[in-house]
Every structure is written in C-alpha cells, then in structure tokens.
Design an enzyme around this catalytic site. Structure first.
Site, PDB file in Angstrom:
ATOM      1  N   ASP A  28    -108.577 -32.020  24.619  1.00 34.15           N
ATOM      2  CA  ASP A  28    -109.382 -32.891  23.765  1.00 34.15           C
ATOM      3  C   ASP A  28    -110.010 -33.993  24.622  1.00 34.15           C
ATOM      4  O   ASP A  28    -109.368 -34.537  25.528  1.00 34.15           O
ATOM      5  CB  ASP A  28    -108.505 -33.504  22.664  1.00 34.15           C
ATOM      6  CG  ASP A  28    -109.315 -34.104  21.531  1.00 34.15           C
ATOM      7  OD1 ASP A  28    -109.281 -33.550  20.424  1.00 34.15           O
ATOM      8  OD2 ASP A  28    -110.001 -35.128  21.761  1.00 34.15           O
ATOM      9  N   ILE A  29    -111.248 -34.332  24.332  1.00 38.17           N
ATOM     10  CA  ILE A  29    -111.965 -35.336  25.125  1.00 38.17           C
ATOM     11  C   ILE A  29    -111.400 -36.743  24.881  1.00 38.17           C
ATOM     12  O   ILE A  29    -111.590 -37.641  25.706  1.00 38.17           O
ATOM     13  CB  ILE A  29    -113.482 -35.285  24.800  1.00 38.17           C
ATOM     14  CG1 ILE A  29    -114.304 -35.855  25.941  1.00 38.17           C
ATOM     15  CG2 ILE A  29    -113.798 -35.990  23.484  1.00 38.17           C
ATOM     16  CD1 ILE A  29    -115.791 -35.545  25.854  1.00 38.17           C
ATOM     17  N   ASN A  85    -106.901 -30.425  10.737  1.00 37.93           N
ATOM     18  CA  ASN A  85    -107.525 -31.349   9.797  1.00 37.93           C
ATOM     19  C   ASN A  85    -108.580 -30.607   8.983  1.00 37.93           C
ATOM     20  O   ASN A  85    -109.426 -29.913   9.546  1.00 37.93           O
ATOM     21  CB  ASN A  85    -108.174 -32.514  10.550  1.00 37.93           C
ATOM     22  CG  ASN A  85    -107.155 -33.387  11.265  1.00 37.93           C
ATOM     23  OD1 ASN A  85    -106.050 -33.597  10.774  1.00 37.93           O
ATOM     24  ND2 ASN A  85    -107.512 -33.881  12.440  1.00 37.93           N
ATOM     25  N   GLY A  91    -109.554 -35.831   7.816  1.00 32.05           N
ATOM     26  CA  GLY A  91    -110.090 -36.407   9.043  1.00 32.05           C
ATOM     27  C   GLY A  91    -110.851 -35.424   9.910  1.00 32.05           C
ATOM     28  O   GLY A  91    -111.051 -35.663  11.101  1.00 32.05           O
ATOM     29  N   HIS A  98    -110.214 -25.816  14.366  1.00 30.61           N
ATOM     30  CA  HIS A  98    -109.523 -26.134  15.621  1.00 30.61           C
ATOM     31  C   HIS A  98    -108.113 -26.584  15.316  1.00 30.61           C
ATOM     32  O   HIS A  98    -107.869 -27.329  14.369  1.00 30.61           O
ATOM     33  CB  HIS A  98    -110.275 -27.211  16.419  1.00 30.61           C
ATOM     34  CG  HIS A  98    -110.729 -28.377  15.615  1.00 30.61           C
ATOM     35  ND1 HIS A  98    -111.805 -28.315  14.745  1.00 30.61           N
ATOM     36  CD2 HIS A  98    -110.248 -29.636  15.501  1.00 30.61           C
ATOM     37  CE1 HIS A  98    -111.969 -29.485  14.161  1.00 30.61           C
ATOM     38  NE2 HIS A  98    -111.026 -30.312  14.599  1.00 30.61           N
ATOM     39  N   HIS A 100    -105.063 -28.716  16.689  1.00 30.10           N
ATOM     40  CA  HIS A 100    -104.642 -29.720  17.667  1.00 30.10           C
ATOM     41  C   HIS A 100    -103.217 -29.397  18.105  1.00 30.10           C
ATOM     42  O   HIS A 100    -102.334 -29.179  17.260  1.00 30.10           O
ATOM     43  CB  HIS A 100    -104.621 -31.120  17.044  1.00 30.10           C
ATOM     44  CG  HIS A 100    -105.949 -31.641  16.592  1.00 30.10           C
ATOM     45  ND1 HIS A 100    -106.694 -32.523  17.332  1.00 30.10           N
ATOM     46  CD2 HIS A 100    -106.665 -31.413  15.462  1.00 30.10           C
ATOM     47  CE1 HIS A 100    -107.802 -32.842  16.671  1.00 30.10           C
ATOM     48  NE2 HIS A 100    -107.809 -32.183  15.532  1.00 30.10           N
TER      49      HIS A 100
HETATM   50  P1  5GP Z   1    -111.036 -33.286  14.096  1.00 31.12           P
HETATM   51  O1  5GP Z   1    -111.144 -34.766  13.886  1.00 31.12           O
HETATM   52  O2  5GP Z   1    -112.268 -32.565  13.576  1.00 31.12           O
HETATM   53  O3  5GP Z   1    -109.767 -32.681  13.591  1.00 31.12           O
HETATM   54  O4  5GP Z   1    -110.963 -33.055  15.663  1.00 31.12           O
HETATM   55  C1  5GP Z   1    -112.074 -32.983  16.469  1.00 31.12           C
HETATM   56  C2  5GP Z   1    -111.580 -33.270  17.864  1.00 31.12           C
HETATM   57  O5  5GP Z   1    -112.581 -32.852  18.779  1.00 31.12           O
HETATM   58  C3  5GP Z   1    -111.342 -34.754  18.146  1.00 31.12           C
HETATM   59  O6  5GP Z   1    -109.982 -34.950  18.508  1.00 31.12           O
HETATM   60  C4  5GP Z   1    -112.309 -35.079  19.266  1.00 31.12           C
HETATM   61  O7  5GP Z   1    -111.775 -35.983  20.206  1.00 31.12           O
HETATM   62  C5  5GP Z   1    -112.594 -33.721  19.869  1.00 31.12           C
HETATM   63  N1  5GP Z   1    -113.898 -33.595  20.487  1.00 31.12           N
HETATM   64  C6  5GP Z   1    -115.096 -33.986  19.948  1.00 31.12           C
HETATM   65  N2  5GP Z   1    -116.106 -33.708  20.794  1.00 31.12           N
HETATM   66  C7  5GP Z   1    -115.531 -33.129  21.883  1.00 31.12           C
HETATM   67  C8  5GP Z   1    -116.082 -32.618  23.100  1.00 31.12           C
HETATM   68  O8  5GP Z   1    -117.281 -32.643  23.352  1.00 31.12           O
HETATM   69  N3  5GP Z   1    -115.195 -32.093  23.991  1.00 31.12           N
HETATM   70  C9  5GP Z   1    -113.859 -32.062  23.752  1.00 31.12           C
HETATM   71  N4  5GP Z   1    -113.081 -31.505  24.697  1.00 31.12           N
HETATM   72  N5  5GP Z   1    -113.313 -32.517  22.606  1.00 31.12           N
HETATM   73  C10 5GP Z   1    -114.141 -33.055  21.685  1.00 31.12           C
END
Ligand code: 5GP
Length: 112
Positions: A28-29, A85, A91, A98, A100
């Site tokens: 994750d970034i 999520n 969230g 995806h 986590h």
């Molecule tokens: P969500 O909030 O949808 O469950 O998780 C999305 C996740 O994607 C977040 O934890 C966010 O940090 C990660 N994310 C968003 N953009 C990027 C990206 O460009 N590269 C990576 N590696 N992770 C990303």
C-alpha cells in the site's frame, strides 16, 4: 480505469510482493502498519458485495494469496489482519476489490 488497473497493466509503478495468474499483491502506498499489502484480482470486481457466484474461484484464490503474502512478508507466525472495505461506511476509496493485509505490530480491536 482505476489506479489498480493501471498497476496491473504496469502503467504506474508499485512495489509488488507476489503475483499469480489471476491476482496481484503490492505494498500500500500509505501503509497503516509495518506490513500493509493489497491483494487484488486482475479481473475487475468492483467490490466484495458486487461479486458474482461465477467469481467464487477467484475469491477463494485471493485468500490463498493472502497466505502467500503473509509468508513472504514474515507475518504468518506473528499474526495479521485481513480487511475488505465496502462502500461509504466501510471506507472504500478505490472501486476495484482489494484485500488489505496488515501486520508487523499488534493491531487494536475494535477497529476505528
Ligand atoms: P480502500 O480505502 O479503498 O479500502 O483502500 C484503498 C487503498 O489503496 C488505500 O489504503 C490507499 O493507500 C491505497 N492506494 C491508493 N492509491 C494507491 C497507489 O497508487 N498505489 C498503491 N500502492 N496504493 C494505493
């Protein structure tokens, strides 16, 4: 096209942890724990609550991929948490399923 499809297509970089025929795992970034990896299907399934019965095999494969990721990142023995999520209250920010995988420190419960 979401950011995750661009990562799958190698159009934008990501730190890849492991890959299978139908899935990709990358860091994750914005990590929320020492280990924070995302496991995604290469096929676009928007979110867990929108998966079809025909996605059953890929959904199962994603959990086995989690096991591989935990092993590769050294948290299989110490423990980890798996989070998906869905939607506004969950969230979700990227409309591509995806998982986590978080670990490397004790994780609080209940989650925020
Ligand atoms: P969500 O909030 O949808 O469950 O998780 C999305 C996740 O994607 C977040 O934890 C966010 O940090 C990660 N994310 C968003 N953009 C990027 C990206 O460009 N590269 C990576 N590696 N992770 C990303």
């Amino acid at each position: 096209m979401t950011i995750f499809e661009k990562i799958i297509a190698r159009e934008i970089p990501a730190k890849i942890v492991a890959e299978g025929e139908t899935w990709l795992a990358f860091h994750d970034i914005s990590p929320q724990a020492p280990v924070h990896v995302l496991v995604i299907p290469k096929k676009l399934i928007t979110r867990v609550g929108a998966a079809d019965p025909e996605d059953a095999a890929i959904l199962g494969t994603l959990l086995l991929a989690v096991q591989e990721v935990a092993q590769k990142t050294g948290i299989l023995e110490t423990g980890f948490r798996v989070i998906i999520n869905h939607g506004r209250d969950g969230g979700e920010t990227v409309p591509h399923l995806h998982i986590h995988v978080l670990g490397g420190r004790p994780l609080g419960w209940p989650p925020g």
